[in-house]
Design a protein around this motif. Structure first.
Motif, short mmCIF file in Angstrom:
data_model
loop_
_atom_site.label_atom_id
_atom_site.label_comp_id
_atom_site.label_asym_id
_atom_site.label_seq_id
_atom_site.Cartn_x
_atom_site.Cartn_y
_atom_site.Cartn_z
N THR A 194 39.89 53.13 48.03
CA THR A 194 39.77 51.77 47.49
C THR A 194 38.76 51.67 46.36
OG1 THR A 194 38.03 51.18 49.09
CG2 THR A 194 40.32 50.85 49.77
N LEU A 196 38.83 45.52 38.73
CA LEU A 196 38.96 44.50 39.78
C LEU A 196 40.16 43.59 39.55
CD1 LEU A 196 35.20 43.51 40.26
CD2 LEU A 196 36.63 44.82 41.85
N THR A 228 38.64 40.11 50.58
CA THR A 228 38.78 39.15 49.47
C THR A 228 37.55 39.09 48.58
OG1 THR A 228 37.95 37.34 50.86
CG2 THR A 228 40.33 37.71 50.84
N LYS A 229 36.62 40.01 48.76
CA LYS A 229 35.37 39.95 48.00
C LYS A 229 35.24 41.17 47.08
CE LYS A 229 33.18 37.29 51.64
NZ LYS A 229 32.21 37.27 52.77
N PRO A 230 35.00 40.93 45.79
CA PRO A 230 34.86 42.03 44.84
C PRO A 230 33.41 42.52 44.76
CG PRO A 230 34.93 39.95 43.66
CD PRO A 230 35.05 39.62 45.13
N ARG A 285 43.70 45.63 41.62
CA ARG A 285 43.28 45.12 42.93
C ARG A 285 44.15 45.63 44.06
NH1 ARG A 285 42.23 38.77 44.61
NH2 ARG A 285 41.88 39.13 46.83
N SER A 325 33.59 50.18 41.43
CA SER A 325 33.90 48.85 41.96
C SER A 325 34.94 48.98 43.05
CB SER A 325 34.42 47.94 40.84
OG SER A 325 35.58 48.50 40.24
N TRP A 336 37.27 46.28 46.17
CA TRP A 336 37.49 45.03 46.89
C TRP A 336 37.23 45.29 48.37
CZ3 TRP A 336 38.73 40.13 45.23
CH2 TRP A 336 39.07 39.98 43.87
N ASP A 392 44.71 37.81 39.78
CA ASP A 392 45.41 39.09 39.82
C ASP A 392 46.17 39.26 38.51
OD1 ASP A 392 46.94 41.31 40.29
OD2 ASP A 392 47.81 40.61 42.17
#
Length: 231
Positions: free
Chosen positions: A73, A200, A174-176, A204, A169, A171, A117
């Motif tokens: 991820t 991001l 639901t939080k980046p 995503r 980076s 995810w 998105d």
């Protein structure tokens, strides 16, 4: 009880492999491996030595499990040239950041993430769409970190020992999250922040790997920081 997962995260965060930790603490390598496998716990004296070498408080090793990010991820730049030690240190940084963020959110109300998105858009168009979505137009951005945080991105610094990783980076549901290397120049960190923002919004729901994903993030960062119309 002694938490082996926290022991592993602490070791990786400090960029210390098992052999190095065994040498620095005077503990047999097989014992270090056994601690991480939950086969048995270190003695109080051994744990005190480990805590001193890793520069973590002893109490920290007895707290609950950590949520560790998955390598799949995370967007790592130049992953083919990245050592396993640096990759593990970056993921350990993510685990610590998750715990700190959870603590902060229990005491403060942080901005709700506002990242659309944009995976169906090309990189330059995505940068312009996001600028319009955030009401930036073609104005210069004074502070990338402040901007990201105001839009709900959780921004953290990298471990000081991990100087080879520029930024990454990911995810978490639901939080980046974005992680920046504070040892880089201001200009480099500014571009890194925009580059990770590109990951991001563009990647995503995909595994952000490969040269093409990095090229897309670079083109996004360039267009986001210096829109063609403004130039």
């Amino acid at each position: 009880m002694f938490n082996s997962s926290r022991f592993e995260v602490a070791r990786k965060y400090r960029c210390v492999n098992k052999s190095e930790l065994a040498e620095k603490t005077g503990v047999d390598l097989r014992s270090i491996t056994a601690y991480e496998r939950e086969e048995y716990e270190p003695s109080p004296n051994t744990l005190a030595s480990i805590a001193e070498v890793l520069n973590f408080p002893i109490e920290w090793f007895f707290l609950g499990d950590l949520h560790q990010p998955s390598e799949k991820t995370v967007s790592f730049r130049s992953q083919a040239r990245m050592s396993a030690k640096n990759r593990d240190a970056a993921l350990a940084t993510g685990a610590l950041a998750f715990e700190l963020n959870d603590f902060i959110e229990t005491h403060y109300c942080l901005p709700t993430p506002d990242l659309p998105d944009l995976r169906e858009e090309n990189a330059e168009d995505a940068a312009l769409i996001l600028r319009q979505h955030w009401g930036l137009g073609e104005r210069p951005i004074k502070n990338m970190v402040h901007l990201l945080e105001s839009k709900g991105v959780r921004v953290f610094s990298m471990a000081q020992e991990n100087v080879e990783v520029d930024a990454f980076s990911l995810w978490r549901e639901t939080k980046p999250f974005t992680f920046l290397n504070t040892l880089k120049s201001s200009e480099r960190s500014r571009f890194d922040a925009a580059h990770e923002l590109g990951h991001l919004v563009l990647h995503r729901h995909d595994e952000p790997r490969g040269k093409e994903a990095e090229h897309q993030a670079n083109r996004f960062a360039s267009a986001f920081l210096m829109p063609r119309g403004g130039i």
